[in-house]
Scaffold this motif. Structure first.
Motif, PDB file in Angstrom:
ATOM      1  N   CYS A  74       0.711  -1.491  -0.221  1.00 53.47           N
ATOM      2  CA  CYS A  74      -0.300  -0.236   0.118  1.00 53.47           C
ATOM      3  C   CYS A  74       0.878   1.006  -0.129  1.00 53.47           C
ATOM      4  O   CYS A  74       1.510   1.348   0.996  1.00 53.47           O
ATOM      5  CB  CYS A  74      -1.000   0.224   1.611  1.00 53.47           C
ATOM      6  N   PHE A  75       0.638   1.931  -1.578  1.00 56.12           N
ATOM      7  CA  PHE A  75       1.571   3.026  -1.589  1.00 56.12           C
ATOM      8  C   PHE A  75       1.133   4.351  -0.965  1.00 56.12           C
ATOM      9  O   PHE A  75      -0.279   4.657  -0.394  1.00 56.12           O
ATOM     10  CB  PHE A  75       2.065   3.295  -2.715  1.00 56.12           C
ATOM     11  N   GLN A  76       2.324   5.075  -0.468  1.00 62.17           N
ATOM     12  CA  GLN A  76       1.912   6.879   0.062  1.00 62.17           C
ATOM     13  C   GLN A  76       1.391   6.877  -0.896  1.00 62.17           C
ATOM     14  O   GLN A  76       1.968   7.072  -2.033  1.00 62.17           O
ATOM     15  CB  GLN A  76       3.240   7.469   0.670  1.00 62.17           C
ATOM     16  N   GLY A  77       0.253   8.193  -0.789  1.00 66.99           N
ATOM     17  CA  GLY A  77      -0.482   8.387  -1.918  1.00 66.99           C
ATOM     18  C   GLY A  77      -2.145   7.677  -2.217  1.00 66.99           C
ATOM     19  O   GLY A  77      -2.220   8.676  -2.336  1.00 66.99           O
ATOM     20  N   ARG A  78      -2.065   6.368  -1.559  1.00 69.62           N
ATOM     21  CA  ARG A  78      -3.183   5.967  -1.831  1.00 69.62           C
ATOM     22  C   ARG A  78      -3.455   5.707  -0.894  1.00 69.62           C
ATOM     23  O   ARG A  78      -5.161   5.381  -0.534  1.00 69.62           O
ATOM     24  CB  ARG A  78      -2.502   4.335  -2.644  1.00 69.62           C
ATOM     25  N   LEU A  79      -2.889   4.665   0.577  1.00 72.13           N
ATOM     26  CA  LEU A  79      -3.279   4.782   1.614  1.00 72.13           C
ATOM     27  C   LEU A  79      -2.075   5.792   2.329  1.00 72.13           C
ATOM     28  O   LEU A  79      -1.483   6.473   2.746  1.00 72.13           O
ATOM     29  CB  LEU A  79      -2.993   3.536   2.533  1.00 72.13           C
ATOM     30  N   GLU A  80      -3.227   6.725   2.797  1.00 73.00           N
ATOM     31  CA  GLU A  80      -2.801   7.321   4.047  1.00 73.00           C
ATOM     32  C   GLU A  80      -2.799   7.160   6.036  1.00 73.00           C
ATOM     33  O   GLU A  80      -4.363   7.424   5.917  1.00 73.00           O
ATOM     34  CB  GLU A  80      -3.104   9.437   3.446  1.00 73.00           C
ATOM     35  N   MET A  81      -2.138   7.290   6.422  1.00 77.84           N
ATOM     36  CA  MET A  81      -2.067   7.114   7.833  1.00 77.84           C
ATOM     37  C   MET A  81      -1.855   7.399   8.529  1.00 77.84           C
ATOM     38  O   MET A  81      -1.083   8.747   8.879  1.00 77.84           O
ATOM     39  CB  MET A  81      -1.339   5.130   7.930  1.00 77.84           C
ATOM     40  N   TYR A  82      -2.708   7.845  10.204  1.00 79.17           N
ATOM     41  CA  TYR A  82      -2.779   8.758  11.259  1.00 79.17           C
ATOM     42  C   TYR A  82      -2.912   7.786  11.840  1.00 79.17           C
ATOM     43  O   TYR A  82      -3.996   6.681  12.177  1.00 79.17           O
ATOM     44  CB  TYR A  82      -4.134   9.226  11.115  1.00 79.17           C
ATOM     45  N   ASN A  83      -2.364   8.849  12.888  1.00 74.94           N
ATOM     46  CA  ASN A  83      -2.915   8.178  14.597  1.00 74.94           C
ATOM     47  C   ASN A  83      -3.119   9.225  15.995  1.00 74.94           C
ATOM     48  O   ASN A  83      -2.195   9.877  16.482  1.00 74.94           O
ATOM     49  CB  ASN A  83      -0.905   8.031  15.093  1.00 74.94           C
ATOM     50  N   LEU A  84      -4.540   9.202  15.526  1.00 76.66           N
ATOM     51  CA  LEU A  84      -4.994  10.354  15.853  1.00 76.66           C
ATOM     52  C   LEU A  84      -6.499   9.919  16.488  1.00 76.66           C
ATOM     53  O   LEU A  84      -6.765   8.995  16.359  1.00 76.66           O
ATOM     54  CB  LEU A  84      -5.504  11.595  15.027  1.00 76.66           C
ATOM     55  N   ASP A  85      -7.096  11.050  17.559  1.00 74.93           N
ATOM     56  CA  ASP A  85      -8.369  10.538  18.025  1.00 74.93           C
ATOM     57  C   ASP A  85      -9.751  10.555  16.554  1.00 74.93           C
ATOM     58  O   ASP A  85      -9.153  11.265  16.337  1.00 74.93           O
ATOM     59  CB  ASP A  85      -9.060  12.068  19.267  1.00 74.93           C
ATOM     60  N   GLY A  86     -10.450  10.194  16.928  1.00 80.32           N
ATOM     61  CA  GLY A  86     -10.965  10.309  15.538  1.00 80.32           C
ATOM     62  C   GLY A  86     -11.676  11.394  15.639  1.00 80.32           C
ATOM     63  O   GLY A  86     -12.140  11.454  14.041  1.00 80.32           O
ATOM     64  N   ARG A  87     -12.499  12.021  16.651  1.00 81.61           N
ATOM     65  CA  ARG A  87     -12.813  13.386  15.901  1.00 81.61           C
ATOM     66  C   ARG A  87     -11.650  14.775  15.352  1.00 81.61           C
ATOM     67  O   ARG A  87     -11.976  15.170  14.621  1.00 81.61           O
ATOM     68  CB  ARG A  87     -13.358  14.125  17.610  1.00 81.61           C
ATOM     69  N   GLU A  88     -10.792  14.237  15.671  1.00 80.06           N
ATOM     70  CA  GLU A  88      -9.681  15.240  15.505  1.00 80.06           C
ATOM     71  C   GLU A  88      -9.405  14.373  14.374  1.00 80.06           C
ATOM     72  O   GLU A  88      -8.988  15.094  13.047  1.00 80.06           O
ATOM     73  CB  GLU A  88      -8.076  14.953  16.666  1.00 80.06           C
ATOM     74  N   PHE A  89      -9.372  13.259  13.655  1.00 79.13           N
ATOM     75  CA  PHE A  89      -8.804  12.365  11.996  1.00 79.13           C
ATOM     76  C   PHE A  89      -9.457  13.381  11.738  1.00 79.13           C
ATOM     77  O   PHE A  89      -9.664  14.291  10.319  1.00 79.13           O
ATOM     78  CB  PHE A  89      -9.182  11.181  12.251  1.00 79.13           C
ATOM     79  N   ILE A  90     -11.511  12.955  11.733  1.00 80.06           N
ATOM     80  CA  ILE A  90     -12.576  13.717  11.340  1.00 80.06           C
ATOM     81  C   ILE A  90     -12.560  15.589  10.855  1.00 80.06           C
ATOM     82  O   ILE A  90     -12.392  16.573   9.367  1.00 80.06           O
ATOM     83  CB  ILE A  90     -13.449  13.707  11.842  1.00 80.06           C
ATOM     84  N   HIS A  91     -12.280  16.110  12.002  1.00 78.85           N
ATOM     85  CA  HIS A  91     -12.149  17.219  11.642  1.00 78.85           C
ATOM     86  C   HIS A  91     -10.259  17.772  11.063  1.00 78.85           C
ATOM     87  O   HIS A  91     -11.107  18.521   9.869  1.00 78.85           O
ATOM     88  CB  HIS A  91     -11.249  17.969  13.447  1.00 78.85           C
ATOM     89  N   ASN A  92      -9.134  17.557  10.663  1.00 78.96           N
ATOM     90  CA  ASN A  92      -8.397  16.943   9.972  1.00 78.96           C
ATOM     91  C   ASN A  92      -9.134  17.111   8.472  1.00 78.96           C
ATOM     92  O   ASN A  92      -8.668  17.759   7.987  1.00 78.96           O
ATOM     93  CB  ASN A  92      -7.344  16.433  10.604  1.00 78.96           C
ATOM     94  N   MET A  93      -9.747  15.862   8.346  1.00 74.91           N
ATOM     95  CA  MET A  93     -10.082  15.382   7.014  1.00 74.91           C
ATOM     96  C   MET A  93     -10.931  17.573   6.060  1.00 74.91           C
ATOM     97  O   MET A  93     -10.584  17.165   5.081  1.00 74.91           O
ATOM     98  CB  MET A  93     -11.329  14.335   6.629  1.00 74.91           C
TER      99      MET A  93
END
Length: 102
Positions: A74-93
């Motif tokens: 799974c290459f960068q650009g196709r799979l972006e991985m985050y280690n965040l709280d779900g709420r913070e992740f959604i806000h980031n998106m």
């Protein structure tokens, strides 16, 4: 209006008109959905461009998500991985202005 991820010939004007499908997985765990969607080994890899933003707060799950992504090509650009709280992740998106399909 929700956008449809499709390889439908009615929606294509040329081979270059295929739009990537953007998926956000707020609680991806070790990647049971994100990894198969974005693996270069998957039969749909060259036909349907899928970009998955996969997140998990648990650092051990995140570590295995990264390991599974590497093992399954799974290459960068196709799979972006985050280690965040779900709420913070959604806000980031939302902050990135991404139009998430799924």
């Amino acid at each position: 209006a929700a956008r449809k991820c499709s390889n439908d010939h009615q929606n294509q004007t040329s081979p270059t008109s295929i739009r990537e499908c953007i998926v956000a997985d707020a609680m991806a765990g070790v990647g049971p959905f994100a990894v198969p969607l974005t693996s270069a080994l998957a039969p749909h890899y060259h036909e349907t461009p899928i970009v998955c933003h996969a997140n998990d707060l648990n650092p051990i799950s995140f570590q295995y998500l990264q390991k599974n992504a590497k093992l399954n090509k799974c290459f960068q650009g196709r799979l972006e991985m985050y280690n965040l709280d779900g709420r913070e992740f959604i806000h980031n998106m939302n902050q990135k202005g991404l139009e998430i399909d799924h």
